[in-house]
Scaffold this active site. Structure first.
Site, PDB file in Angstrom:
ATOM      1  N   CYS A   1       0.900  -1.174  -0.071  1.00  0.00           N
ATOM      2  CA  CYS A   1       0.027   0.040  -0.115  1.00  0.00           C
ATOM      3  C   CYS A   1       0.795   1.124  -0.078  1.00  0.00           C
ATOM      4  O   CYS A   1       0.982   2.128   0.928  1.00  0.00           O
ATOM      5  CB  CYS A   1      -1.066  -0.151   1.230  1.00  0.00           C
ATOM      6  SG  CYS A   1      -1.996  -1.464   1.271  1.00  0.00           S
ATOM      7  N   GLU A   2       1.645   1.415  -0.967  1.00  0.00           N
ATOM      8  CA  GLU A   2       2.466   2.427  -1.146  1.00  0.00           C
ATOM      9  C   GLU A   2       2.479   2.841  -2.808  1.00  0.00           C
ATOM     10  O   GLU A   2       2.616   1.778  -3.377  1.00  0.00           O
ATOM     11  CB  GLU A   2       3.947   2.308  -0.914  1.00  0.00           C
ATOM     12  CG  GLU A   2       4.258   2.049   0.586  1.00  0.00           C
ATOM     13  CD  GLU A   2       4.340   3.315   1.399  1.00  0.00           C
ATOM     14  OE1 GLU A   2       4.374   4.327   0.875  1.00  0.00           O
ATOM     15  OE2 GLU A   2       4.052   3.052   2.823  1.00  0.00           O
TER      16      GLU A   2
END
Ligand code: LLP
Length: 427
Positions: free
Chosen positions: A351-352
């Site tokens: 989640c980046e």
């Protein structure tokens, strides 16, 4: 594209040192690092031959930080390598793999007292990044031999982030600090000396190595003139690059060795006070970089503003593209002959938004279930992996004599929790 000698295509599938990558995926799952032992050995022998044929007083300290898998360490030990360790755990790994203290060089930086004490007591050769560290070290005893890391004022690297010398770098000392450091060491009664530098990584320009060796030899020469000391070894570090992208060429290692040895020996002949030191190099990437393929499953393909090919090897498994914008070649291991069709982004499941393996890359159309082969993942691949987003560390396999051997089991969820303690009041 031309594949390296240990990679072949058969009936559209990728084989690694004769073993079908798809069978490896079936047996061990993904993400999976697959290392060709034959390639590690041939890389080691090539760089060893290039230098040792020109200078017999020569030694390779393999840089564990690139890949400290125990099977790799054993393989290189068998080849006659010594070890370059950057931390106490790496000294522990090397020792566990059978390297003797006299075969280990420890180059830390910003060391704690505990680390200095451990290094001294373990009997490894210590290379200090700053003169005053010596005063802290000798509180625990006097080393037999001491080395200092020089920052010759210039550096170079594949990216700014891997240039490790020059005025802006955190490493090493200037000549004037070096003279003071060796003077202190001599006053303390230390009789044997080494000198070291590591000015950058992934360098493909042979002339640079000759130039920078000349710079270090000038410092060695000045130190020996000023203080009347000679050197047991002079270590020019690692940094020998490999081609990652299609426009990069191989480093001519034979010519590199010639330029380095010429600069080295020229300095010895113009100042006999330096002695007859061993020439040391500390390659990491050159030995393991192209030995390893990272196999990853395509999990989902999304078509939106652009196409994203999602896979289970993100920045947690291979950090280099996210951290430096590094290029890694990507193939579809189960469809090697499928033609490249469009530009896609290859991403992981982290989640980046920096979670990228390849940006805007021409790739054949990929579907979930396909297996990606991310090449040249042997150096700073597993060793820079993390458990971010709660994802376990990947598994590693080595191909030895046509057989796949599991060298690191995939981490389990329970293992990831095993060190945590829930305070009783929260139970
Ligand atoms: N010796 C010392 C003291 C080092 O600091 C290094 C690497 C080496 C040897 C080995 O350098 P090599 O031959 O592998 O270039 N994470 C980056 C590379 C950082 C290199 C740090 N020091 C990357 O993924 O490209």
């Amino acid at each position: 594209m031309v594949l390296q000698e240990h990679l072949t295509e058969r009936n559209g599938s990728l084989f690694i040192e004769g073993v079908n990558s798809l069978e490896l995926v079936r047996e061990f799952g993904t993400p999976l690092f697959v290392t060709s032992s034959a390639r590690v050995v041939s890389n080691y022998r090539r760089i060893h031959r290039a230098f040792s044929s020109k200078r017999t007083r020569f030694r390779i300290h393999y840089a564990l930080k690139a890949n400290s898998n125990l099977a790799v360490l054993r393989l290189l030990k068998r080849e006659g390598a010594s070890a370059d360790c950057s931390s106490i755990p790496e000294i522990y790994f090397a020792t566990f793999a059978g390297y003797r203290p006299e075969e280990i060089l420890y180059s830390g930086n910003y060391n704690s007292d505990e680390e200095l004490k451990f290094a001294l007591e373990s009997g490894v050769t210590i290379n200090l990044d700053d003169g005053p560290l010596l005063n802290r070290l000798v509180r625990f005893g006097k080393p037999e031999i001491i080395s200092f890391r020089i920052n010759p004022g210039v550096g170079k690297g594949g990216f700014a982030g891997i240039t490790t010398a020059g005025p802006a770098a955190k490493f090493g000392m200037r000549e004037r600090e070096a003279i003071a450091a060796y003077r202190t060491a001599a006053k303390l009664g230390i009789k044997r000396f080494g000198m070291h530098m590591m000015t950058g990584s992934n360098i493909l320009d042979c002339n640079y190595f000759g130039m920078i060796t000349g710079r270090l030899m000038k410092v060695a020469s000045d130190v020996s003139r000023e203080l009347g000391i000679s050197f047991d070894f002079i270590d020019i570090g690692g940094g020998f690059g490999i081609p990652y992208g299609p426009s990069e060429n191989e480093l001519d290692i034979t010519h590199t060795a010639e330029l380095v040895v010429n600069a080295f020996e020229e300095a010895l002949s113009s100042n006999s006070g330096i002695g007859n030191p061993e020439l040391v190099i500390e390659p990491g990437r050159y030995i393991v970089g192209d030995s390893t393929v990272l196999l990853s499953s395509v999990t989902h393909v999304k078509r939106s503003y652009s196409t994203f090919v999602g896979c289970d090897a993100g920045m947690n498994v291979l950090l280099r593209p996210a951290l430096y914008g590094a290029y890694h070649e990507v193939l579809i291991a189960n469809a090697m002959t499928r033609r490249a069709k469009s530009r896609v982004n290859i991403t992981g499941q982290i989640c980046e938004n920096t979670d990228i393996i390849a940006r805007n890359r021409m790739l054949a159309s990929a579907r979930s279930g396909d297996i990606l082969a991310i090449l040249n993942a042997g150096a700073y691949g597993f060793s820079m992996g993390s458990r971010y987003n709660g994802r376990p560390l990947a598994a590693e396999v080595m191909i030895i004599g046509g057989r796949a051997e599991l060298t690191r089991e995939r981490e389990g969820f329970a293992e990831m929790l095993s060190r945590q303690r829930v305070p009783p009041s929260l139970l």
